[in-house]
Design an enzyme around this catalytic site. Sequence first.
Site, PDB file in Angstrom:
ATOM      1  CB  SER A 115     -10.204  -3.423  -1.227  1.00  0.00           C
ATOM      2  OG  SER A 115     -11.006  -2.387  -0.747  1.00  0.00           O
TER       3      SER A 115
ATOM      4  CD  GLU B 149      -5.886  -3.318  -1.689  1.00  0.00           C
ATOM      5  OE1 GLU B 149      -5.806  -3.607  -0.496  1.00  0.00           O
ATOM      6  OE2 GLU B 149      -6.607  -2.414  -2.129  1.00  0.00           O
TER       7      GLU B 149
ATOM      8  NE  ARG C 144      -5.543   0.278  -1.174  1.00  0.00           N
ATOM      9  CZ  ARG C 144      -6.153   1.457  -0.967  1.00  0.00           C
ATOM     10  NH1 ARG C 144      -5.541   2.602  -1.219  1.00  0.00           N
ATOM     11  NH2 ARG C 144      -7.379   1.479  -0.475  1.00  0.00           N
TER      12      ARG C 144
END
Length: 348
Positions: free
Chosen positions: A241, A336, A168
Amino acid sequence: MSQRPEIRENVELRALNTLHVPARARFYVEAHSADELVSSLDWAASEGLEVLILGGGSNLVLAGDFIGLVLRVAIRGRRWEHIEDHMATLVLGAGENWHEAVVYAARAGYRGIENLALIPGTAGAAPVQNIGAYGVELCDCLESVTALDRNTGELVVLENAECRFAYRDSLFKQTPGRYVIIEVRLALSRSRPLVLGYRDLQEYLGDTKDSDLDPLHVAEAVMAIRRRKLPDPDIIPNAGSFFKNPVVDTATFESLRERDPDIVAYPQEHGVKLAAAWLIDQCGWKGFRNARVGVHNRQALVLINHSGGTGADILELAETIRQSVGERFGVTLEMEPGIVGGTEKHNR
Ligand code: EPU
């Protein structure tokens, strides 16, 4: 040089972010080509305005109004290049819808991105957070990215290794504001093995032999699994998420496991990745809701905007969850999505 596209003032962004939180852009523009992008950025520079580059708005929290120019990249286009033997390069304009591109590639029989079906957002946003799901990350098949380097004003082609991909994470996240992605090139193949090892996929596909599967079957399986577990942002506003799965060192993991033998974890090259969803779930957050925002009742990692929630409501809930996981497990969760707009106090 094409003309600068129409710049609108005081534009509501609620429909342009998948959390559907309200926020206004002082100025707003949509760029349909690299030229329109450059002329819009030139205008913002001449006015001394900050710029927010927007794709599908699926990985950000608008903490308040944005006092600069919101520039939505709407560069379309899909084409195939270098079709040789079993290989081909799929080139996507940054504004292409990611999921539609996945289905398009899978229908053509090309493998590589089928596990990334139904991820919301645009092709141009995909490399920024190196989207990943069901055992595949974008960096596994990304060949290169064409981007505007705002430091030099030049178009650059960044090869996979130059994009500094990690879980990520990427060069584009590490150097915020520097690059605007214009085009993404994916190296796909008709013969590479399908990636079917992720537990949910194995359970879904049961005894079906790998040789009986094509990339469209896999994309459809992923779509079914996601629809079961993850809320559709068009129906229940969310940003996927909300936290990354944290990585801890082996000693920390061992002491956590001593206390909680059921802890869900995946060994990495360095350290152990913990399932943030499990940590949050153990703290009792799954299905929690207040009047406006809450935690999804089938995936504790997803925060949702139930009814009229603001970015500040979402961030307050996220902070409370972070503290509760920190107190119970001594593990720090990292968000995130990016935070933009509003006061700087949230922007850590
Ligand atoms: N779990 C719980 N409670 C929950 C949900 C999950 O205890 O409410 C446990 C389960 O034991 C499960 C484990 O946590 O086995 C992991 O859950 P899941 O397989 O759903 O995956 P995840 O780690 O929560 C990651 C990605 C998702 C991606 C899935 C599938 C991150 C931060 N999230 O979630 O990506 O779709 O794996 O590969 O890495 C996103 O980034 O927006 C996203 C949705």
